[in-house]
Design an enzyme around this catalytic site. Structure first.
Site, PDB file in Angstrom:
ATOM      1  N   HIS A 197     -53.757  33.594  17.290  1.00 55.89           N
ATOM      2  CA  HIS A 197     -54.029  33.299  18.893  1.00 55.89           C
ATOM      3  C   HIS A 197     -54.359  31.865  19.101  1.00 55.89           C
ATOM      4  O   HIS A 197     -53.676  31.067  19.733  1.00 55.89           O
ATOM      5  CB  HIS A 197     -54.873  34.255  19.195  1.00 55.89           C
ATOM      6  CG  HIS A 197     -54.434  35.795  18.991  1.00 55.89           C
ATOM      7  ND1 HIS A 197     -53.327  36.210  19.112  1.00 55.89           N
ATOM      8  CD2 HIS A 197     -55.191  36.590  18.150  1.00 55.89           C
ATOM      9  CE1 HIS A 197     -53.286  37.372  18.790  1.00 55.89           C
ATOM     10  NE2 HIS A 197     -54.297  37.762  18.165  1.00 55.89           N
TER      11      HIS A 197
ATOM     12  N   ASP B 210     -47.855  41.026  16.095  1.00 53.82           N
ATOM     13  CA  ASP B 210     -49.370  41.545  16.259  1.00 53.82           C
ATOM     14  C   ASP B 210     -49.391  42.929  16.414  1.00 53.82           C
ATOM     15  O   ASP B 210     -49.034  43.984  15.448  1.00 53.82           O
ATOM     16  CB  ASP B 210     -49.854  40.768  17.278  1.00 53.82           C
ATOM     17  CG  ASP B 210     -51.616  40.706  17.373  1.00 53.82           C
ATOM     18  OD1 ASP B 210     -51.948  41.674  16.679  1.00 53.82           O
ATOM     19  OD2 ASP B 210     -51.941  40.242  18.274  1.00 53.82           O
TER      20      ASP B 210
HETATM   21 ZN    ZN Z   1     -54.133  40.643  15.295  1.00 54.61          ZN
END
Ligand code: ZN
Length: 455
Positions: free
Chosen positions: A268, A319
């Site tokens: 991220h 994810d």
């Molecule tokens: Zn994750």
């Protein structure tokens, strides 16, 4: 002879014509020769590209997809989504994890991913005890990878605390609990499974859930060059908690405390200052970007342009698996930037002005680095991991080579991945995984079992 002839193939230097690809019994490419002559007896296809690397996966979350899209109160956020995910994780069995992962991996393969990095944190039994074999659930996910053919980097997750400053775990996090010793035990059990298709690294969950001292202890005992992945700076709330605890933002705190280098993948890394962008770029760590999940959870937008300007490396991951399409991740990576900046064609470099080419090639390089396996390029010594595009599709008809990836990444929603090879074995033929019916039947049965638990 183990060989394939491609009229057009995407090599590290760009598209090349009449490429003869050869590989050995272990599934490693031995020769990649452009301007070759098509020999009889060797199958010939039009468009071949390296398979993509999915650098961030929590496979069990595939079963949650679409179930959290209903408004609760006006403060719905990452944190309320996480509560739902915790409830889901509470009862799931290792066998169910395997069934879900197999379905997910077959879908990823059909959409052009040939490798996955599994950030694996449900490791204990529902009552919080360790399974007799500590690596039980990790082994089930690896079994699903073997069954479907996808290459995997298993990253057992170090997860000890519920927040900065070593706050105790909550009861709903009992299945995730590991300390440095547990993680080293799990990694030790997984070592014999390592082969050309399977690598083992480690993932400190985040600086919220693992202390710097624990991370140091694990790294001291981990063989050098193994991948290290960590969630970082995904949410503004996390940045604030880090400031409250340490006086520093998470990325700044990480770089102050630990020797971050190219074996690291920062997943991220959404909320960054200019100095933090520079730290990541200079360290040669990979930013693990997951645009569809980051959009779904309302995380924010990664500062791609200044990061690329400093030579930053990135890869993509699915994810939470609301999408299994590499194309969709890359498309939304670029579109997020365009929407935020009200400009076009942002992910490019001086040398590569075609956005689709830049995105695919960059994500291959970053993904290969993050997974720690010899993948991500059609070149001798790399795995024979490739996708064959559907040359019958009108979107590819009559295009110049330089236009192919622009069309693939930015035009339409048909899946143009027709065949997929991993390690020299065809695992997808005519857009179908070779074991799809059995995998999907088991997945549906698992979903029915989980639904019963919910009601
Ligand atoms: Zn994750």
């Amino acid at each position: 002879m183990k060989a394939l002839f491609a009229r057009h193939a995407l090599l590290p230097e760009g598209w090349r014509r009449d490429v003869l690809l050869q590989w050995d019994d272990r599934g490693n490419l031995t020769a990649v020769q452009p301007n070759a002559v098509a020999a009889s007896g060797i199958s010939s296809v039009q468009y071949v590209m390296p398979g993509m690397i999915n650098l961030h996966s929590h496979s069990f979350q595939r079963a949650l997809g679409g179930l959290t899209e209903v408004a609760g109160d006006s403060k719905d956020s990452f944190w309320t989504w996480r509560d739902l995910m915790y409830r889901f994780a509470r009862n799931i069995t290792p066998e169910q994890m395997e069934a879900i992962a197999a379905q997910l991996f077959s879908e990823c393969l059909r959409h052009g991913y040939t490798s996955v990095c599994e950030f694996h944190y449900v490791q204990r039994a529902p009552d919080g005890s360790m399974y007799p074999q500590a690596s039980e659930t990790a082994q089930k996910v690896i079994a699903a990878a073997r069954h479907t053919g996808i290459g995997i980097t298993m990253l057992p997750v170090l997860y000890s605390y519920s927040g900065f400053g070593e706050q105790p775990l909550k009861p709903e996090q009992a299945r995730f609990r590991t300390d440095a010793r547990d993680i080293l035990k799990i990694i030790g059990e997984l070592e014999p499974l390592r082969d050309a298709q399977i690598e083992v690294g480690v993932a400190p969950h985040s600086l919220r859930a693992a202390s710097v001292a624990q991370i140091r202890e694990v790294l001291d005992h981990l063989p050098k060059a193994r991948p290290v992945h960590v969630h970082i700076a995904e949410q503004q709330g996390e940045v604030q908690q880090s400031l409250d605890f340490s006086g520093r933002r998470p990325v700044q705190y990480l770089y102050d405390q630990l020797p971050v280098d190219q074996r690291w993948c920062l997943v991220h890394a959404t909320h960054l200052t200019g100095d933090e962008i520079t730290s990541i770029a200079r360290s040669c760590a990979v930013a693990g970007l997951c645009p569809t999940t980051e959009a779904n959870l309302g995380d924010g937008i990664f500062p791609l342009e200044p990061f690329l300007a400093q030579g930053g490396r990135f890869g993509i991951g699915s994810d939470s698996h609301i999408s299994q399409s590499a194309i969709e991740e890359l498309r939304w990576l670029e579109y997020g930037q365009r929407l935020a900046q009200q400009r076009r064609n942002i992910a490019v470099s001086e040398q590569q002005r075609h956005v689709g080419d830049f995105l695919w090639q960059s994500a291959l390089q970053g993904g290969a680095q993050a997974c720690g396996r010899p993948v991500g390029a059609l070149a001798p010594g790399k795995r024979a991991d490739l996708i064959v595009l559907d040359d019958d599709h009108p979107n590819l008809d009559g295009l110049h080579d330089s236009e192919l990836l622009g069309s693939l990444v930015f035009c339409g929603n048909d899946n143009l991945v027709r065949d997929v090879m991993v390690g020299g074995q065809w695992v997808v033929r005519g857009q179908k995984h070779v074991a799809q019916p059995a995998i999907t039947a088991r997945f549906k049965k698992t979903l029915a079992e989980l639904r019963e638990l919910r009601s």
